[in-house]
Design an enzyme around this catalytic site. Sequence first.
Site, PDB file in Angstrom:
ATOM      1  N   ASP A  72      41.692  10.029  40.643  1.00 37.93           N
ATOM      2  CA  ASP A  72      42.553  10.474  39.061  1.00 37.93           C
ATOM      3  C   ASP A  72      42.914   9.137  38.604  1.00 37.93           C
ATOM      4  O   ASP A  72      43.104   8.961  37.421  1.00 37.93           O
ATOM      5  CB  ASP A  72      43.803  11.520  39.587  1.00 37.93           C
ATOM      6  CG  ASP A  72      43.048  12.936  39.745  1.00 37.93           C
ATOM      7  OD1 ASP A  72      42.136  12.955  39.474  1.00 37.93           O
ATOM      8  OD2 ASP A  72      44.189  13.819  39.946  1.00 37.93           O
TER       9      ASP A  72
ATOM     10  N   HIS B 226      38.198  18.306  41.346  1.00 37.72           N
ATOM     11  CA  HIS B 226      39.261  17.555  41.498  1.00 37.72           C
ATOM     12  C   HIS B 226      39.109  16.123  42.187  1.00 37.72           C
ATOM     13  O   HIS B 226      38.089  16.045  42.752  1.00 37.72           O
ATOM     14  CB  HIS B 226      40.360  18.318  42.121  1.00 37.72           C
ATOM     15  CG  HIS B 226      40.868  19.439  41.325  1.00 37.72           C
ATOM     16  ND1 HIS B 226      41.931  19.067  40.219  1.00 37.72           N
ATOM     17  CD2 HIS B 226      40.942  20.758  41.404  1.00 37.72           C
ATOM     18  CE1 HIS B 226      42.260  20.301  39.421  1.00 37.72           C
ATOM     19  NE2 HIS B 226      41.605  21.093  40.138  1.00 37.72           N
TER      20      HIS B 226
END
Length: 372
Positions: free
Chosen positions: A168, A138
């Site tokens: 991200d 992540h």
Amino acid sequence: MGPLDGITVIDFSTLLPGPLATLILAEAGATVLKIERPGTGEDMRSYPPAFGRDGGANFALLNRGKRSIAIDLKAPGAIDRLLPLVDRADVVVEQFRPGVMDRLGLGWDRLSQRNPRLVYCSITGYGQAGPKSQIAGHDLNYMAETGLLALAAGPDGAPVVPPALVADIAGGTYPAVINILLALTERQRTGAGRRLDIAMTDNLFTFMYWAMGDGIAGGEWPRPAGGRVTGGWARYRIYRTGDDRFVAAAPLEDRFWSIFCDVLDLPDAARNDQADPEGAARIVADRIRSRTAAEWQAAFAGRDCCCVVVNSLEQAMADPHFVGRSLFSRGLLDGLGGRMPALRTPVVPEMTATPAEAGYPALGEANGLLGG
């Protein structure tokens, strides 16, 4: 009509990087068909806080103006029902680990043979090839492994969890959109589509250009809170005020530093910050600590020295400047009459095609588009 009117995007992605990328494309006029699991939809639908009857606020913000197809990609005949849509599509966006789309029968090799004009964008943490390509991760992991997180450490050397999902969005979403648009432009000339391998970790190194320059060319790799733009200089720091708020000071250039010193009424010893950087920083910190945030806000008003009081998000959204620029004037509807501001994207208003008031898709509302 937006600049991407007539472009159809099939979106297999979930959570943040891919959905935000396709939101930007939808805002510019593309038709985005979001592929979801039957019954539950993608994971973000269930994330709190709730908003409306068919998805939480996070899902709503990231999927405004799209359409939803609910289909089990592993069910017999599912891919055959989906392929006619892909054959007519311009863009596919997917976010699975390398190899998953191939196993589903939706890989680049197969789809590009059927649709040679297809732009096929894969977003992953580590890319389609390499020793880490199959490792799960992540945002925090990607920042840690590329060295970016270490640069966000405090004076004690302990990194802090960043307040933004930099990998991200900056490493995944924005490069995906940029390269999709480049590929669509190239296709106008060549008639051929292209495979895009977007690796979030690859794209994080761009943000450390100055640190790489210091280490490679200067021979001194940045230490925690030691670089010029990571808190190691009096001219680029966050200082605590007397009422425990904070001032973000960035008077980097001499002309701004001179005005800043005048506002703080610094002694000559502190003004020559090159002679004793830490000493200057301590004197500045003491001066800022001697007054409240409101007092400093008044003192900096009208003075060109790149210094501001740190706002909360709530305060920022009420700031007359941002309100006056209509950042939060477009609406997101929940299907039950509820409303919240739509997510601001980098698409400028003149190129935004979605209505001022628009909703997010109910799960499977576009299943009528499937064949079979």
